[in-house]
Write a protein that holds these residues in place. Structure first.
Motif, mmCIF file in Angstrom:
data_model
loop_
_atom_site.group_PDB
_atom_site.id
_atom_site.type_symbol
_atom_site.label_atom_id
_atom_site.label_comp_id
_atom_site.label_asym_id
_atom_site.label_seq_id
_atom_site.Cartn_x
_atom_site.Cartn_y
_atom_site.Cartn_z
ATOM 1 N N MET A 98 0.839 -1.178 0.000
ATOM 2 C CA MET A 98 0.000 0.000 0.000
ATOM 3 C C MET A 98 0.892 1.252 0.000
ATOM 4 O O MET A 98 1.796 1.386 0.812
ATOM 5 C CB MET A 98 -0.904 0.003 1.236
ATOM 6 C CG MET A 98 -1.786 1.217 1.313
ATOM 7 S SD MET A 98 -2.992 1.119 2.634
ATOM 8 C CE MET A 98 -2.033 1.722 3.989
ATOM 9 N N LYS A 99 0.629 2.151 -0.906
ATOM 10 C CA LYS A 99 1.400 3.381 -1.021
ATOM 11 C C LYS A 99 0.948 4.379 0.041
ATOM 12 O O LYS A 99 -0.244 4.619 0.223
ATOM 13 C CB LYS A 99 1.210 3.989 -2.405
ATOM 14 C CG LYS A 99 2.142 5.152 -2.676
ATOM 15 C CD LYS A 99 1.858 5.893 -3.963
ATOM 16 C CE LYS A 99 1.993 5.045 -5.176
ATOM 17 N NZ LYS A 99 1.911 5.817 -6.425
ATOM 18 N N THR A 100 1.935 4.951 0.745
ATOM 19 C CA THR A 100 1.664 5.943 1.778
ATOM 20 C C THR A 100 2.502 7.182 1.503
ATOM 21 O O THR A 100 3.690 7.076 1.199
ATOM 22 C CB THR A 100 2.018 5.397 3.177
ATOM 23 O OG1 THR A 100 1.370 4.135 3.368
ATOM 24 C CG2 THR A 100 1.578 6.354 4.261
ATOM 25 N N ASP A 114 5.959 2.625 -0.684
ATOM 26 C CA ASP A 114 5.109 1.477 -0.995
ATOM 27 C C ASP A 114 5.934 0.225 -0.765
ATOM 28 O O ASP A 114 6.774 -0.143 -1.604
ATOM 29 C CB ASP A 114 4.620 1.550 -2.440
ATOM 30 C CG ASP A 114 3.567 0.503 -2.756
ATOM 31 O OD1 ASP A 114 3.539 -0.551 -2.080
ATOM 32 O OD2 ASP A 114 2.782 0.732 -3.685
ATOM 33 N N ASP A 133 5.148 -2.814 -0.883
ATOM 34 C CA ASP A 133 4.873 -3.877 -1.856
ATOM 35 C C ASP A 133 5.448 -3.589 -3.234
ATOM 36 O O ASP A 133 5.634 -4.510 -4.033
ATOM 37 C CB ASP A 133 3.356 -4.105 -1.963
ATOM 38 C CG ASP A 133 2.753 -4.534 -0.643
ATOM 39 O OD1 ASP A 133 3.419 -5.305 0.089
ATOM 40 O OD2 ASP A 133 1.643 -4.083 -0.322
#
Length: 166
Positions: free
Chosen positions: A1-3, A40, A42
């Motif tokens: 998940m991009k933060t 991210d 992932d």
């Protein structure tokens, strides 16, 4: 998940160590650090780091030396008020990260590799804000960035080593 993260200037700094008079190390830093981190876990290819440092915030604990390092002999903060870093590639490296990017000092841009410890696990601060932390190190040659001023110790002037690490 991009933060998306904003670097908190109140809790961030860029620090360095440089050889002084070829005898001892001088430590210093910049308090004016701002920027963004897109992370991210992932898909590290979707991650990025963009940092701007206010060169005028340099402090070594010696006001005379600080004035000299900020002058046209070194950083020339009037002409080059910021130091920037923009990542180009981020990869996993053991428990940390390796970040390749462009560092610009004194108007000269060079590719450097940052070895990153972290990021930490997300934590809530006392006010409920989610925070993470990380630190990075690298070594540079100041001459690569046009910082070539030198004066011999016989001249009784500040003399800085050619390498810096932070």
């Amino acid at each position: 998940m991009k933060t998306n993260w904003k670097i908190d200037p109140a809790h961030s700094s860029a620090q360095f160590v440089v050889r002084h008079l070829m005898i001892t190390n001088v430590r210093g830093g910049f308090s004016g650090v701002q920027g963004t981190v897109v992370y991210d876990l992932d898909d590290l290819n979707a991650s990025s780091i963009d940092v701007t440092i206010d060169a005028k915030t340099l402090s070594t604990g010696d006001p005379t030396r600080d004035t000299h390092v900020k002058s046209a002999d070194f950083l020339d903060v009037e002409k080059y008020p910021t130091i920037t870093f923009k990542s180009k590639k981020i990869t996993k490296d053991g428990d940390g990260l390796k970040v390749i990017g462009d560092l610009t000092i004194h108007g000269v841009t060079k590719e450097v590799v940052l070895n990153v410890d972290g990021p930490t696990e997300e934590q809530k601060d006392p006010w409920g804000n989610v925070r993470v932390g990380a630190s990075a190190t690298t070594k540079i040659k100041r001459g690569d960035f046009g910082l070539t001023w030198e004066r011999s110790a016989r001249d009784r002037r500040h003399h800085a080593g050619r390498r810096a690490q932070d």
